[in-house]
Design an enzyme around this catalytic site. Structure first.
Site, PDB file in Angstrom:
ATOM      1  N   ASP A  49      -8.052  -5.085  -0.747  1.00 52.96           N
ATOM      2  CA  ASP A  49      -8.333  -6.105  -1.743  1.00 52.96           C
ATOM      3  C   ASP A  49      -8.163  -7.566  -1.480  1.00 52.96           C
ATOM      4  O   ASP A  49      -8.929  -8.546  -1.924  1.00 52.96           O
ATOM      5  CB  ASP A  49      -7.607  -5.861  -3.151  1.00 52.96           C
ATOM      6  CG  ASP A  49      -7.940  -4.643  -3.603  1.00 52.96           C
ATOM      7  OD1 ASP A  49      -9.059  -4.087  -3.703  1.00 52.96           O
ATOM      8  OD2 ASP A  49      -6.980  -3.610  -3.751  1.00 52.96           O
ATOM      9  N   HIS A  78       0.721  -1.160  -0.055  1.00 48.12           N
ATOM     10  CA  HIS A  78      -0.150   0.065   0.118  1.00 48.12           C
ATOM     11  C   HIS A  78       0.960   1.265  -0.062  1.00 48.12           C
ATOM     12  O   HIS A  78       1.795   1.280   0.628  1.00 48.12           O
ATOM     13  CB  HIS A  78      -0.933   0.040   1.225  1.00 48.12           C
ATOM     14  CG  HIS A  78      -2.101   0.917   1.052  1.00 48.12           C
ATOM     15  ND1 HIS A  78      -2.048   2.183   1.401  1.00 48.12           N
ATOM     16  CD2 HIS A  78      -3.292   0.574   0.346  1.00 48.12           C
ATOM     17  CE1 HIS A  78      -3.088   2.707   1.120  1.00 48.12           C
ATOM     18  NE2 HIS A  78      -4.116   1.851   0.934  1.00 48.12           N
TER      19      HIS A  78
END
Length: 380
Positions: free
Chosen positions: A310, A259
């Site tokens: 996700d 991320h």
């Protein structure tokens, strides 16, 4: 000149909608952990992102009625969906085009006063679940199911998908997933929506642009790729370690990991991991949870990579009976709430977003005129 590739670490605007502070995600000051643990409804979160406060009982009742009044889609939109099902199109392309069509058929789409923008927001938020459910059914030869007005946002969506009321666990899981995906600071699709809004474009254009950004596999499209990876591991003859080593040796990205902002843990992951465990155990699909855990553990130990939102959402959606190529559409169904809040905020700010770039191409080029006597069709 200092270049910030991808605008990493660059602050380009102020917002009251959501923030990431010390690995904590907050919606208008409310910690996402509290919202999930107290089973806050997705509808309340939408209201929060738009109004920057939780609704009173009366405000919430009126808001629900406003959403319900906008849920149905026209026969024209259904016909356009039918036409698109005859083509080999990615579902996100269908959603992008259909949302654009909503603007074409809205007689007030070009109005940009606050009241019109709010009406457009209600229409988009309410109709996108109906569009997704209708498309999901039409592409397998089934008729769309009209929305019901006695069900919650999450329950109604699942009803429109299947024609049956989902059980309490499934509805709760869907609601929680929607809450967790609702907004996330200035991510790529939200930034896209704000850039479009900064030009004073209409809401439909802004959301169409955001959907196009979300479609990319490095953003919302990653959850679809995550389940493709799990299927490949399950169907292959390689162990998790062998599969991942080969993938990494080929310099391929492992979707659902890493991320730009979070470096230790994505605060949404723990909630989705818990949901994935509960749903797989309840549906006899434990292998997907355990396989996901193996992938997480190996990549953390060997590469220091952390799962993002996700990764476990893919297993959650699979257990809810959603086809993997629809996963990103569910992301959009939730994230549109945040997009719409940011669009309104950007319009109020009334500032065109226009960054600069640093030119690194050739210098001092000299133009040599063409020999215009030479035939364009080729040498004679």
């Amino acid at each position: 000149m200092e270049i910030h590739k991808g605008l990493e670490g660059v602050i380009v605007s102020e917002t009251k909608i959501s923030s990431i502070v010390e690995n904590q995600l907050l919606f208008a000051g409310y910690n996402i952990d509290e919202l999930v643990e107290k089973n806050v409804s997705f509808e309340e979160v939408v209201y929060l992102l738009w109004h920057l406060k939780m609704p009173t009982e009366l405000e919430f009742s009126i808001f629900i009625q406003e959403l319900q009044a906008n849920m149905a889609i026209s026969d024209t939109i259904i016909t356009c969906l039918k036409i698109q099902t005859r083509q080999n199109l990615h579902p996100m392309s269908v959603l992008r085009s259909t949302v654009s069509l909503l603007g074409v058929f809205d007689p007030k789409a070009e109005e940009i006063n606050p009241e019109a923008v709010y009406e457009q927001s209600l229409s988009l938020q309410a109709k996108i679940p109906t569009i997704i459910a209708a498309y999901s059914r039409l592409r397998v030869g089934l008729d769309p199911i009209a929305p019901r007005y006695d069900l919650s946002f999450a329950a109604n969506f699942m009803y429109m998908l299947t024609g049956e009321e989902a059980d309490e666990q499934a509805v709760s899981a869907m609601n929680e997933a929607l809450v967790l995906h609702a907004d996330h600071d200035l991510n790529a699709s939200t930034f896209t929506a704000r850039v479009c809004a900064s030009t004073s474009s209409d809401s439909y254009s802004c959301i169409t642009a955001a959907i196009g950004s979300l479609k990319g596999p490095l953003h919302g499209g990653a959850n679809e790729r995550v389940f493709d990876m799990l299927l490949e591991i399950e169907a292959g003859n390689l162990s998790v370690e062998e599969y991942l080593d080969q993938k990494l040796s080929r310099k391929e990205k492992v979707m659902g990991f890493g991320h730009r902002v979070y470096k230790t843990e994505d605060p949404r992951k723990k909630h989705l991991k818990k949901l994935a465990k509960e749903l797989t155990m309840a549906n006899g699909k434990e292998q997907w949870y355990f396989l996901s855990c193996q992938v997480e553990e190996y990549l953390k130990e060997t590469k220091g990579l952390i799962p993002n939102v996700d990764f476990y959402s893919a297993t959650v959606y699979h257990c809810l009976g959603i086809d993997s190529d629809l996963f990103t559409l569910l992301f959009a169904m939730s994230r549109v709430s945040g997009w719409l809040g940011h669009i309104y905020e950007q319009k109020v700010e009334d500032c065109l977003i226009r960054p600069r770039s640093h030119y690194v191409g050739p210098q001092n080029q000299v133009y040599t005129p063409l020999n215009k006597e030479v035939s364009i069709g080729g040498a004679e």
